[in-house]
Write an enzyme that holds these catalytic residues in place. Structure first.
Site, PDB file in Angstrom:
ATOM      1  N   HIS A   1      18.304  62.350  45.640  1.00  0.00           N
ATOM      2  CA  HIS A   1      17.885  62.583  46.888  1.00  0.00           C
ATOM      3  C   HIS A   1      17.664  63.943  47.462  1.00  0.00           C
ATOM      4  O   HIS A   1      17.231  63.964  48.636  1.00  0.00           O
ATOM      5  CB  HIS A   1      18.512  61.713  47.703  1.00  0.00           C
ATOM      6  CG  HIS A   1      18.349  59.932  47.703  1.00  0.00           C
ATOM      7  ND1 HIS A   1      19.630  59.263  48.039  1.00  0.00           N
ATOM      8  CD2 HIS A   1      17.875  59.516  46.532  1.00  0.00           C
ATOM      9  CE1 HIS A   1      19.106  58.071  47.431  1.00  0.00           C
ATOM     10  NE2 HIS A   1      18.311  58.058  46.738  1.00  0.00           N
TER      11      HIS A   1
ATOM     12  N   SER B   1      27.400  52.497  49.192  1.00  0.00           N
ATOM     13  CA  SER B   1      27.257  51.025  49.418  1.00  0.00           C
ATOM     14  C   SER B   1      26.303  50.485  48.549  1.00  0.00           C
ATOM     15  O   SER B   1      26.412  49.221  48.478  1.00  0.00           O
ATOM     16  CB  SER B   1      26.805  51.033  50.809  1.00  0.00           C
ATOM     17  OG  SER B   1      25.459  51.614  50.857  1.00  0.00           O
TER      18      SER B   1
HETATM   19  C1  BJW Z   1      34.402  55.632  50.859  1.00  0.00           C
HETATM   20  C2  BJW Z   1      35.170  56.428  51.632  1.00  0.00           C
HETATM   21  C3  BJW Z   1      36.090  57.386  50.713  1.00  0.00           C
HETATM   22  C4  BJW Z   1      33.855  55.690  52.854  1.00  0.00           C
HETATM   23  N1  BJW Z   1      36.179  57.128  49.468  1.00  0.00           N
HETATM   24  N2  BJW Z   1      34.472  55.742  49.358  1.00  0.00           N
HETATM   25  C5  BJW Z   1      14.714  47.755  44.801  1.00  0.00           C
HETATM   26  C6  BJW Z   1      15.321  46.586  45.708  1.00  0.00           C
HETATM   27  C7  BJW Z   1      15.178  46.656  47.052  1.00  0.00           C
HETATM   28  C8  BJW Z   1      14.671  47.655  47.950  1.00  0.00           C
HETATM   29  C9  BJW Z   1      13.984  48.826  47.130  1.00  0.00           C
HETATM   30  C10 BJW Z   1      13.922  48.714  45.813  1.00  0.00           C
HETATM   31  N3  BJW Z   1      13.486  49.662  45.078  1.00  0.00           N
HETATM   32  C11 BJW Z   1      12.921  50.697  46.450  1.00  0.00           C
HETATM   33  C12 BJW Z   1      13.443  49.987  47.349  1.00  0.00           C
HETATM   34  C13 BJW Z   1      12.962  50.473  48.921  1.00  0.00           C
HETATM   35  C14 BJW Z   1      14.169  51.478  49.414  1.00  0.00           C
HETATM   36  C15 BJW Z   1      15.392  50.833  49.359  1.00  0.00           C
HETATM   37  O1  BJW Z   1      16.263  50.732  48.589  1.00  0.00           O
HETATM   38  N4  BJW Z   1      15.749  49.899  50.482  1.00  0.00           N
HETATM   39  C16 BJW Z   1      17.090  49.384  50.587  1.00  0.00           C
HETATM   40  C17 BJW Z   1      17.690  49.960  51.925  1.00  0.00           C
HETATM   41  C18 BJW Z   1      16.474  47.913  50.898  1.00  0.00           C
HETATM   42  N5  BJW Z   1      14.246  52.453  48.355  1.00  0.00           N
HETATM   43  C19 BJW Z   1      13.373  53.664  48.638  1.00  0.00           C
HETATM   44  O2  BJW Z   1      12.639  53.634  49.626  1.00  0.00           O
HETATM   45  C20 BJW Z   1      13.408  54.757  47.797  1.00  0.00           C
HETATM   46  N6  BJW Z   1      11.950  55.253  47.174  1.00  0.00           N
HETATM   47  C21 BJW Z   1      11.356  54.511  46.243  1.00  0.00           C
HETATM   48  O3  BJW Z   1      11.897  53.576  45.850  1.00  0.00           O
HETATM   49  O4  BJW Z   1      10.176  54.703  46.120  1.00  0.00           O
HETATM   50  C22 BJW Z   1       9.108  53.802  45.387  1.00  0.00           C
HETATM   51  C23 BJW Z   1       7.847  54.562  45.562  1.00  0.00           C
HETATM   52  C24 BJW Z   1       7.189  54.614  44.216  1.00  0.00           C
HETATM   53  C25 BJW Z   1       5.979  55.284  44.306  1.00  0.00           C
HETATM   54  C26 BJW Z   1       5.374  55.675  45.756  1.00  0.00           C
HETATM   55  C27 BJW Z   1       6.043  55.444  46.552  1.00  0.00           C
HETATM   56  C28 BJW Z   1       7.307  54.861  46.808  1.00  0.00           C
HETATM   57  C29 BJW Z   1      13.973  55.982  48.488  1.00  0.00           C
HETATM   58  C30 BJW Z   1      15.163  56.074  49.027  1.00  0.00           C
HETATM   59  C31 BJW Z   1      15.635  57.199  49.675  1.00  0.00           C
HETATM   60  C32 BJW Z   1      17.004  57.091  50.502  1.00  0.00           C
HETATM   61  N7  BJW Z   1      17.200  58.256  51.260  1.00  0.00           N
HETATM   62  C33 BJW Z   1      18.432  58.466  52.009  1.00  0.00           C
HETATM   63  C34 BJW Z   1      18.263  59.592  52.979  1.00  0.00           C
HETATM   64  C35 BJW Z   1      18.306  61.004  51.993  1.00  0.00           C
HETATM   65  C36 BJW Z   1      18.151  62.153  52.929  1.00  0.00           C
HETATM   66  C37 BJW Z   1      19.149  62.322  53.761  1.00  0.00           C
HETATM   67  O5  BJW Z   1      20.452  62.551  53.466  1.00  0.00           O
HETATM   68  O6  BJW Z   1      18.879  62.403  55.206  1.00  0.00           O
HETATM   69  O7  BJW Z   1      19.459  58.695  50.860  1.00  0.00           O
HETATM   70  S1  BJW Z   1      18.647  56.905  52.959  1.00  0.00           S
HETATM   71  C38 BJW Z   1      20.574  57.351  52.651  1.00  0.00           C
HETATM   72  O8  BJW Z   1      21.102  56.022  51.776  1.00  0.00           O
HETATM   73  C39 BJW Z   1      20.849  58.647  51.764  1.00  0.00           C
HETATM   74  C40 BJW Z   1      21.878  58.142  50.660  1.00  0.00           C
HETATM   75  O9  BJW Z   1      21.941  58.823  49.781  1.00  0.00           O
HETATM   76  C41 BJW Z   1      21.583  56.558  50.506  1.00  0.00           C
HETATM   77  C42 BJW Z   1      22.570  55.806  49.995  1.00  0.00           C
HETATM   78  O10 BJW Z   1      23.622  55.958  51.103  1.00  0.00           O
HETATM   79  P1  BJW Z   1      25.158  55.942  50.397  1.00  0.00           P
HETATM   80  O11 BJW Z   1      25.254  57.141  49.591  1.00  0.00           O
HETATM   81  O12 BJW Z   1      25.510  54.561  49.529  1.00  0.00           O
HETATM   82  O13 BJW Z   1      25.951  55.941  51.800  1.00  0.00           O
HETATM   83  P2  BJW Z   1      26.652  54.548  52.722  1.00  0.00           P
HETATM   84  O14 BJW Z   1      26.645  55.215  53.981  1.00  0.00           O
HETATM   85  O15 BJW Z   1      25.519  53.460  52.560  1.00  0.00           O
HETATM   86  O16 BJW Z   1      27.760  54.118  51.906  1.00  0.00           O
HETATM   87  C43 BJW Z   1      29.029  54.694  51.812  1.00  0.00           C
HETATM   88  C44 BJW Z   1      30.010  53.891  51.255  1.00  0.00           C
HETATM   89  O17 BJW Z   1      31.207  54.860  50.897  1.00  0.00           O
HETATM   90  C45 BJW Z   1      30.328  52.721  52.059  1.00  0.00           C
HETATM   91  O18 BJW Z   1      30.594  51.736  50.778  1.00  0.00           O
HETATM   92  C46 BJW Z   1      31.956  52.950  52.188  1.00  0.00           C
HETATM   93  O19 BJW Z   1      32.938  51.957  52.069  1.00  0.00           O
HETATM   94  C47 BJW Z   1      32.435  54.087  51.010  1.00  0.00           C
HETATM   95  N8  BJW Z   1      33.423  55.030  51.558  1.00  0.00           N
HETATM   96  N9  BJW Z   1      34.650  56.437  52.671  1.00  0.00           N
HETATM   97  C48 BJW Z   1      35.448  56.066  48.855  1.00  0.00           C
HETATM   98  N10 BJW Z   1      36.878  58.140  51.691  1.00  0.00           N
END
Ligand code: BJW
Ligand code: ZN
Length: 259
Positions: free
Chosen positions: A129, A203
């Site tokens: 990302h 997540s």
């Molecule tokens: C602990 C802890 C401790 C706490 N120890 N654990 C297929 C199905 C459905 C939807 C889609 C799909 N394919 C694409 C999509 C759409 C979309 C998507 O996924 N949407 C869903 C939300 C429904 N995806 C996209 O749009 C992606 N692009 C794409 O697919 O493009 C296709 C395309 C093709 C051609 C032309 C045009 C487009 C892009 C996704 C980009 C995500 N960006 C972000 C921001 C990045 C920049 C920034 O940081 O500002 O990425 S959003 C945000 O979420 C960030 C993260 O990397 C990402 C994931 O979050 P993460 O890391 O999982 O964090 P949390 O907060 O959700 O979870 C934390 C976890 O930690 C929890 O479970 C806690 O329990 C745990 N935890 N403390 C261990 N101490």
């Protein structure tokens, strides 16, 4: 009776290639807020409202304010025992094996700290990302090191591109933007070649990153999950270790962090 931790350790001991996919949870103990769950909101915005090209077009000042705040916060954070354990394990095993959704650079800092004089490359992650400490021109795509003190007073004071004058933005991947095709292909290939995918602190809601561990499973490998809660990947995991990454990873990966 064999504990989940022992079971996970024995799967890792038998494995030839272990890949890790990490998310915001691994940096939570360093003080970096996660996106979802408690403390995951900034000024009541959800990430889906700010991390989008539409939000940046509509209101670049608010989006930059969020990123400037996060850059400052991350600059004051340090890698924790979870990052260190993964880095030391990767260096011991060799071969690039850490995939992260995080943009905070803490895995890279842990890699440098763990490697000493040696080459840290094996522990430098594949960042699917992007990286918060780089900027990218929203018009011509030119990349530059991140502007340190972004002035968010007005659209005119936001950073602009030296090449074409377009507005700069953080070099990260927003919702509905494609991931870098070479980077995401490398991540999937790495997971496909692994017999264990260690999924830490994500997540597993955001795709395509959340699908990466499934290719390890499809090839007969295991998922070991480390998280405080269940995720959509939990039911596919051979072992789910409930706990904080900074506590679980050092004992799982047998890393002595006492010195
Ligand atoms: C602990 C802890 C401790 C706490 N120890 N654990 C297929 C199905 C459905 C939807 C889609 C799909 N394919 C694409 C999509 C759409 C979309 C998507 O996924 N949407 C869903 C939300 C429904 N995806 C996209 O749009 C992606 N692009 C794409 O697919 O493009 C296709 C395309 C093709 C051609 C032309 C045009 C487009 C892009 C996704 C980009 C995500 N960006 C972000 C921001 C990045 C920049 C920034 O940081 O500002 O990425 S959003 C945000 O979420 C960030 C993260 O990397 C990402 C994931 O979050 P993460 O890391 O999982 O964090 P949390 O907060 O959700 O979870 C934390 C976890 O930690 C929890 O479970 C806690 O329990 C745990 N935890 N403390 C261990 N101490
Ligand atoms: Zn430009």
């Amino acid at each position: 009776m064999t504990s989940d931790l022992d079971c996970a350790r024995s799967i890792i001991a038998d494995a030839t290639r272990v890949v890790s996919l990490t998310g915001a949870g691994i940096s939570a103990e360093s003080g970096v807020p996660t996106f979802r769950g408690p403390g995951g909101l900034w000024k009541s915005f959800r990430p889906e409202e700010l991390a989008t090209p539409d939000a940046f077009r509509r209101d670049p000042q608010t989006v930059w304010e969020w990123y400037a705040w996060r850059r400052g916060l991350i600059a004051d954070c340090a890698p924790n025992a979870g990052h260190a354990a993964l880095a030391e394990f990767a260096l011991r095993r060799g071969g690039k094996s850490i995939i992260t959704q995080n943009v905070d650079g803490l895995h890279t800092r842990a890699a440098r700290e763990a490697s000493g004089q040696a080459d840290p490359d094996a522990a430098v992650p594949i960042e699917v990302h992007g990286a918060i400490d780089r900027d990218k021109c929203s018009s011509c795509g030119a990349r530059t090191p991140g502007v340190a003190d972004v002035d968010v007073q007005a659209a005119a004071t936001l950073p602009h591109c030296d090449v074409c004058g377009g507005m700069l933005r953080p070099d990260v991947v927003w919702f509905r933007e494609p991931l870098d095709p070479d980077v995401i292909a490398r991540a999937f290939d790495t997971a496909r070649a692994a017999d264990v995918c260690l999924v830490v602190g994500t997540s597993a809601l955001v795709h395509p990153a959340a699908s990466i561990p499934m290719v390890t499973v499809e090839r007969g490998g295991h998922i070991i999950e480390v998280n405080m809660e269940d995720t959509p990947l939990t039911s596919f995991a051979s072992v789910s270790l409930k706990g904080a990454a900074g506590q679980v990873l050092p004992s799982l990966l047998d890393v002595d962090l006492s010195n």
